[in-house]
Motif scaffolding. Structure first.
Motif, PDB file in Angstrom:
ATOM      1  N   GLY A  73       0.690  -1.233  -0.055  1.00  0.00           N
ATOM      2  CA  GLY A  73      -0.177  -0.071  -0.018  1.00  0.00           C
ATOM      3  C   GLY A  73       0.727   1.447   0.032  1.00  0.00           C
ATOM      4  O   GLY A  73       0.416   2.283   0.222  1.00  0.00           O
ATOM      5  N   ASP A  74       2.131   1.071  -0.168  1.00  0.00           N
ATOM      6  CA  ASP A  74       3.002   2.106  -0.281  1.00  0.00           C
ATOM      7  C   ASP A  74       2.961   3.286   1.018  1.00  0.00           C
ATOM      8  O   ASP A  74       2.902   4.531   0.888  1.00  0.00           O
ATOM      9  CB  ASP A  74       2.747   3.128  -1.414  1.00  0.00           C
ATOM     10  CG  ASP A  74       3.161   2.633  -2.746  1.00  0.00           C
ATOM     11  OD1 ASP A  74       4.239   1.857  -2.545  1.00  0.00           O
ATOM     12  OD2 ASP A  74       2.605   2.603  -3.843  1.00  0.00           O
ATOM     13  N   VAL A  75       2.744   2.587   2.151  1.00  0.00           N
ATOM     14  CA  VAL A  75       2.487   3.398   3.481  1.00  0.00           C
ATOM     15  C   VAL A  75       4.080   3.435   4.054  1.00  0.00           C
ATOM     16  O   VAL A  75       4.816   2.715   3.645  1.00  0.00           O
ATOM     17  CB  VAL A  75       1.777   2.857   4.264  1.00  0.00           C
ATOM     18  CG1 VAL A  75       0.196   2.664   4.170  1.00  0.00           C
ATOM     19  CG2 VAL A  75       2.263   1.130   4.806  1.00  0.00           C
ATOM     20  N   LEU A  76       4.426   4.656   4.515  1.00  0.00           N
ATOM     21  CA  LEU A  76       5.598   5.064   4.947  1.00  0.00           C
ATOM     22  C   LEU A  76       5.951   3.834   6.130  1.00  0.00           C
ATOM     23  O   LEU A  76       7.187   3.373   6.304  1.00  0.00           O
ATOM     24  CB  LEU A  76       5.871   6.598   5.626  1.00  0.00           C
ATOM     25  CG  LEU A  76       7.236   6.947   6.021  1.00  0.00           C
ATOM     26  CD1 LEU A  76       7.857   6.830   4.787  1.00  0.00           C
ATOM     27  CD2 LEU A  76       6.958   8.286   6.400  1.00  0.00           C
ATOM     28  N   LEU A  77       4.691   3.745   6.935  1.00  0.00           N
ATOM     29  CA  LEU A  77       5.191   2.778   8.326  1.00  0.00           C
ATOM     30  C   LEU A  77       3.692   2.164   8.807  1.00  0.00           C
ATOM     31  O   LEU A  77       2.933   2.971   9.117  1.00  0.00           O
ATOM     32  CB  LEU A  77       5.785   3.672   9.335  1.00  0.00           C
ATOM     33  CG  LEU A  77       6.561   2.892  10.404  1.00  0.00           C
ATOM     34  CD1 LEU A  77       7.667   1.964  10.225  1.00  0.00           C
ATOM     35  CD2 LEU A  77       6.763   3.775  11.812  1.00  0.00           C
ATOM     36  N   PRO A  78       3.640   1.061   8.493  1.00  0.00           N
ATOM     37  CA  PRO A  78       2.183   0.581   8.856  1.00  0.00           C
ATOM     38  C   PRO A  78       2.099   0.620  10.314  1.00  0.00           C
ATOM     39  O   PRO A  78       2.967   0.589  11.194  1.00  0.00           O
ATOM     40  CB  PRO A  78       2.190  -1.138   8.258  1.00  0.00           C
ATOM     41  CG  PRO A  78       3.699  -1.413   8.211  1.00  0.00           C
ATOM     42  CD  PRO A  78       4.469  -0.108   7.987  1.00  0.00           C
ATOM     43  N   LEU A  79       0.835   0.541  10.712  1.00  0.00           N
ATOM     44  CA  LEU A  79       0.388   0.609  11.939  1.00  0.00           C
ATOM     45  C   LEU A  79       0.747  -0.387  12.768  1.00  0.00           C
ATOM     46  O   LEU A  79       1.284  -0.418  13.934  1.00  0.00           O
ATOM     47  CB  LEU A  79      -1.138   0.684  12.250  1.00  0.00           C
ATOM     48  CG  LEU A  79      -1.656   2.109  11.686  1.00  0.00           C
ATOM     49  CD1 LEU A  79      -3.234   1.944  11.667  1.00  0.00           C
ATOM     50  CD2 LEU A  79      -1.294   3.283  12.555  1.00  0.00           C
ATOM     51  N   TRP A  80       0.906  -1.785  12.329  1.00  0.00           N
ATOM     52  CA  TRP A  80       1.284  -3.178  12.731  1.00  0.00           C
ATOM     53  C   TRP A  80       2.803  -2.883  13.516  1.00  0.00           C
ATOM     54  O   TRP A  80       3.047  -3.468  14.526  1.00  0.00           O
ATOM     55  CB  TRP A  80       0.998  -4.190  12.266  1.00  0.00           C
ATOM     56  CG  TRP A  80       1.804  -4.271  10.805  1.00  0.00           C
ATOM     57  CD1 TRP A  80       1.387  -4.055   9.561  1.00  0.00           C
ATOM     58  CD2 TRP A  80       3.007  -5.061  10.817  1.00  0.00           C
ATOM     59  NE1 TRP A  80       2.305  -4.317   8.726  1.00  0.00           N
ATOM     60  CE2 TRP A  80       3.267  -4.893   9.389  1.00  0.00           C
ATOM     61  CE3 TRP A  80       4.278  -5.385  11.651  1.00  0.00           C
ATOM     62  CZ2 TRP A  80       4.694  -5.130   8.887  1.00  0.00           C
ATOM     63  CZ3 TRP A  80       5.365  -5.691  11.080  1.00  0.00           C
ATOM     64  CH2 TRP A  80       5.615  -5.763   9.559  1.00  0.00           C
ATOM     65  N   LEU A  81       3.524  -2.331  12.674  1.00  0.00           N
ATOM     66  CA  LEU A  81       4.799  -2.169  12.707  1.00  0.00           C
ATOM     67  C   LEU A  81       5.041  -0.949  14.008  1.00  0.00           C
ATOM     68  O   LEU A  81       5.932  -1.166  15.018  1.00  0.00           O
ATOM     69  CB  LEU A  81       5.618  -1.744  11.756  1.00  0.00           C
ATOM     70  CG  LEU A  81       7.263  -1.569  11.650  1.00  0.00           C
ATOM     71  CD1 LEU A  81       7.752  -2.801  12.329  1.00  0.00           C
ATOM     72  CD2 LEU A  81       8.065  -1.553  10.499  1.00  0.00           C
TER      73      LEU A  81
END
Length: 156
Positions: free
Chosen positions: A93-101
Protein backbone atom coordinates in the motif's frame (compact mmCIF):
# COMPACT_ATOMS: atom_id res chain seq x y z
CA UNK A 1 14.38 -9.34 41.77
CA UNK A 2 14.25 -5.56 41.91
CA UNK A 3 13.07 -3.71 38.84
CA UNK A 4 13.89 0.01 38.67
CA UNK A 5 11.06 0.59 36.18
CA UNK A 6 8.44 -0.87 38.50
CA UNK A 7 9.81 -0.07 41.96
CA UNK A 8 7.41 2.15 43.78
CA UNK A 9 7.12 3.32 47.37
CA UNK A 10 3.42 2.40 47.37
CA UNK A 11 1.82 -0.63 49.03
CA UNK A 12 2.23 -4.09 47.51
CA UNK A 13 0.48 -4.49 44.20
CA UNK A 14 -2.37 -6.88 43.50
CA UNK A 15 -1.35 -10.13 41.81
CA UNK A 16 -2.45 -9.04 38.32
CA UNK A 17 -0.35 -5.88 38.52
CA UNK A 18 2.66 -7.88 39.69
CA UNK A 19 2.49 -10.00 36.54
CA UNK A 20 4.01 -7.30 34.34
CA UNK A 21 7.21 -7.52 36.39
CA UNK A 22 7.59 -11.30 36.01
CA UNK A 23 10.03 -12.44 33.30
CA UNK A 24 7.87 -15.40 32.21
CA UNK A 25 4.77 -13.19 31.82
CA UNK A 26 6.66 -10.57 29.84
CA UNK A 27 8.16 -13.21 27.56
CA UNK A 28 4.75 -14.77 26.94
CA UNK A 29 3.05 -11.39 26.50
CA UNK A 30 5.69 -10.04 24.10
CA UNK A 31 5.82 -13.22 22.03
CA UNK A 32 2.03 -13.23 21.69
CA UNK A 33 2.05 -9.55 20.75
CA UNK A 34 4.89 -10.14 18.28
CA UNK A 35 3.03 -13.00 16.56
CA UNK A 36 -0.14 -10.90 16.30
CA UNK A 37 1.74 -7.88 14.94
CA UNK A 38 4.12 -9.60 12.53
CA UNK A 39 2.11 -12.59 11.37
CA UNK A 40 -1.33 -11.01 11.65
CA UNK A 41 -0.28 -7.49 10.59
CA UNK A 42 -3.43 -5.46 9.79
CA UNK A 43 -5.71 -8.48 10.23
CA UNK A 44 -4.84 -8.84 13.93
CA UNK A 45 -4.09 -5.16 14.60
CA UNK A 46 -7.02 -4.89 17.03
CA UNK A 47 -5.67 -7.86 19.02
CA UNK A 48 -2.17 -6.37 19.02
CA UNK A 49 -3.48 -3.03 20.29
CA UNK A 50 -5.61 -4.87 22.86
CA UNK A 51 -2.51 -6.64 24.20
CA UNK A 52 -0.72 -3.30 24.51
CA UNK A 53 -3.80 -1.97 26.30
CA UNK A 54 -3.65 -4.96 28.65
CA UNK A 55 -0.05 -4.09 29.42
CA UNK A 56 -1.05 -0.53 30.32
CA UNK A 57 -3.90 -1.80 32.46
CA UNK A 58 -1.51 -4.00 34.46
CA UNK A 59 1.66 -1.91 34.68
CA UNK A 60 2.10 -0.22 38.07
CA UNK A 61 3.66 3.10 36.96
CA UNK A 62 1.73 4.10 33.84
CA UNK A 63 3.21 7.59 33.52
CA UNK A 64 6.77 6.31 33.59
CA UNK A 65 5.85 3.49 31.21
CA UNK A 66 4.20 5.92 28.79
CA UNK A 67 7.31 8.13 28.73
CA UNK A 68 9.51 5.09 28.07
CA UNK A 69 7.25 3.90 25.26
CA UNK A 70 7.03 7.38 23.77
CA UNK A 71 10.81 7.77 23.73
CA UNK A 72 11.97 4.28 22.75
CA UNK A 73 9.02 3.43 20.53
CA UNK A 74 9.30 6.83 18.88
CA UNK A 75 12.99 6.31 18.13
CA UNK A 76 12.29 2.90 16.61
CA UNK A 77 9.42 4.23 14.52
CA UNK A 78 11.52 7.20 13.35
CA UNK A 79 14.38 4.93 12.27
CA UNK A 80 12.04 2.56 10.42
CA UNK A 81 10.17 5.46 8.79
CA UNK A 82 13.51 6.89 7.65
CA UNK A 83 14.56 3.54 6.22
CA UNK A 84 11.22 3.26 4.49
CA UNK A 85 11.56 6.77 3.04
CA UNK A 86 15.02 5.84 1.74
CA UNK A 87 13.61 2.74 0.05
CA UNK A 88 15.23 0.16 2.33
CA UNK A 89 11.81 -1.06 3.49
CA UNK A 90 8.80 -1.38 1.21
CA UNK A 91 5.39 -1.98 2.69
CA UNK A 92 2.13 -2.95 1.01
CA UNK A 93 0.00 0.00 0.00
CA UNK A 94 3.02 2.32 -0.24
CA UNK A 95 2.67 3.41 3.38
CA UNK A 96 5.66 4.91 5.10
CA UNK A 97 5.17 2.86 8.26
CA UNK A 98 2.26 0.44 8.80
CA UNK A 99 0.31 0.59 12.06
CA UNK A 100 1.20 -2.99 12.96
CA UNK A 101 4.91 -2.05 12.92
CA UNK A 102 4.24 1.00 15.11
CA UNK A 103 2.44 -1.29 17.57
CA UNK A 104 5.36 -3.71 17.46
CA UNK A 105 7.77 -0.90 18.37
CA UNK A 106 5.58 0.04 21.32
CA UNK A 107 5.49 -3.58 22.47
CA UNK A 108 9.27 -3.87 22.10
CA UNK A 109 9.79 -0.68 24.12
CA UNK A 110 7.91 -2.26 27.05
CA UNK A 111 10.43 -5.09 27.23
CA UNK A 112 13.64 -3.10 27.57
CA UNK A 113 13.28 -1.99 31.17
CA UNK A 114 12.33 -5.49 32.23
CA UNK A 115 14.66 -7.57 30.08
CA UNK A 116 17.76 -5.53 30.91
CA UNK A 117 17.14 -5.61 34.66
CA UNK A 118 19.29 -8.74 35.06
CA UNK A 119 22.34 -6.62 34.22
CA UNK A 120 21.54 -4.46 37.25
CA UNK A 121 21.75 -7.57 39.43
CA UNK A 122 25.35 -8.05 38.29
CA UNK A 123 26.09 -4.47 39.27
CA UNK A 124 27.06 -3.47 35.74
CA UNK A 125 26.40 0.08 34.55
CA UNK A 126 23.94 0.47 31.70
CA UNK A 127 26.60 1.54 29.19
CA UNK A 128 28.60 -1.62 29.85
CA UNK A 129 25.49 -3.79 29.56
CA UNK A 130 24.61 -2.23 26.22
CA UNK A 131 28.19 -2.58 25.01
CA UNK A 132 28.22 -6.29 25.88
CA UNK A 133 24.87 -6.86 24.19
CA UNK A 134 26.06 -4.96 21.10
CA UNK A 135 29.20 -7.10 20.91
CA UNK A 136 27.21 -10.31 21.23
CA UNK A 137 24.70 -9.28 18.56
CA UNK A 138 27.42 -7.98 16.23
CA UNK A 139 28.81 -11.51 16.21
CA UNK A 140 25.50 -13.38 16.31
CA UNK A 141 23.65 -11.58 13.52
CA UNK A 142 26.22 -12.15 10.74
CA UNK A 143 26.56 -15.78 11.86
CA UNK A 144 22.78 -16.25 11.78
CA UNK A 145 22.56 -14.58 8.37
CA UNK A 146 25.31 -16.85 7.05
CA UNK A 147 23.54 -19.95 8.38
CA UNK A 148 20.25 -18.82 6.90
CA UNK A 149 21.87 -18.33 3.49
CA UNK A 150 23.54 -21.75 3.66
CA UNK A 151 20.36 -23.53 4.70
CA UNK A 152 18.18 -21.98 2.02
CA UNK A 153 20.79 -22.36 -0.73
CA UNK A 154 21.18 -26.02 0.20
CA UNK A 155 17.44 -26.63 -0.27
CA UNK A 156 17.24 -24.99 -3.71
Amino acid sequence: MSNPVADSPTAPLPFARQLTEKAWFNALWFQTTWFCAVLGQDTLLAVTLGLIGLHFALVPLRGREFRQLFLLGGIGMAVDASLSALGVFRFNGDVLLPLWLCALWLAFATTLGRSLVFFVEFGWPLWLSLLIMSAIWSLALPALYYLQQRLFQAKE
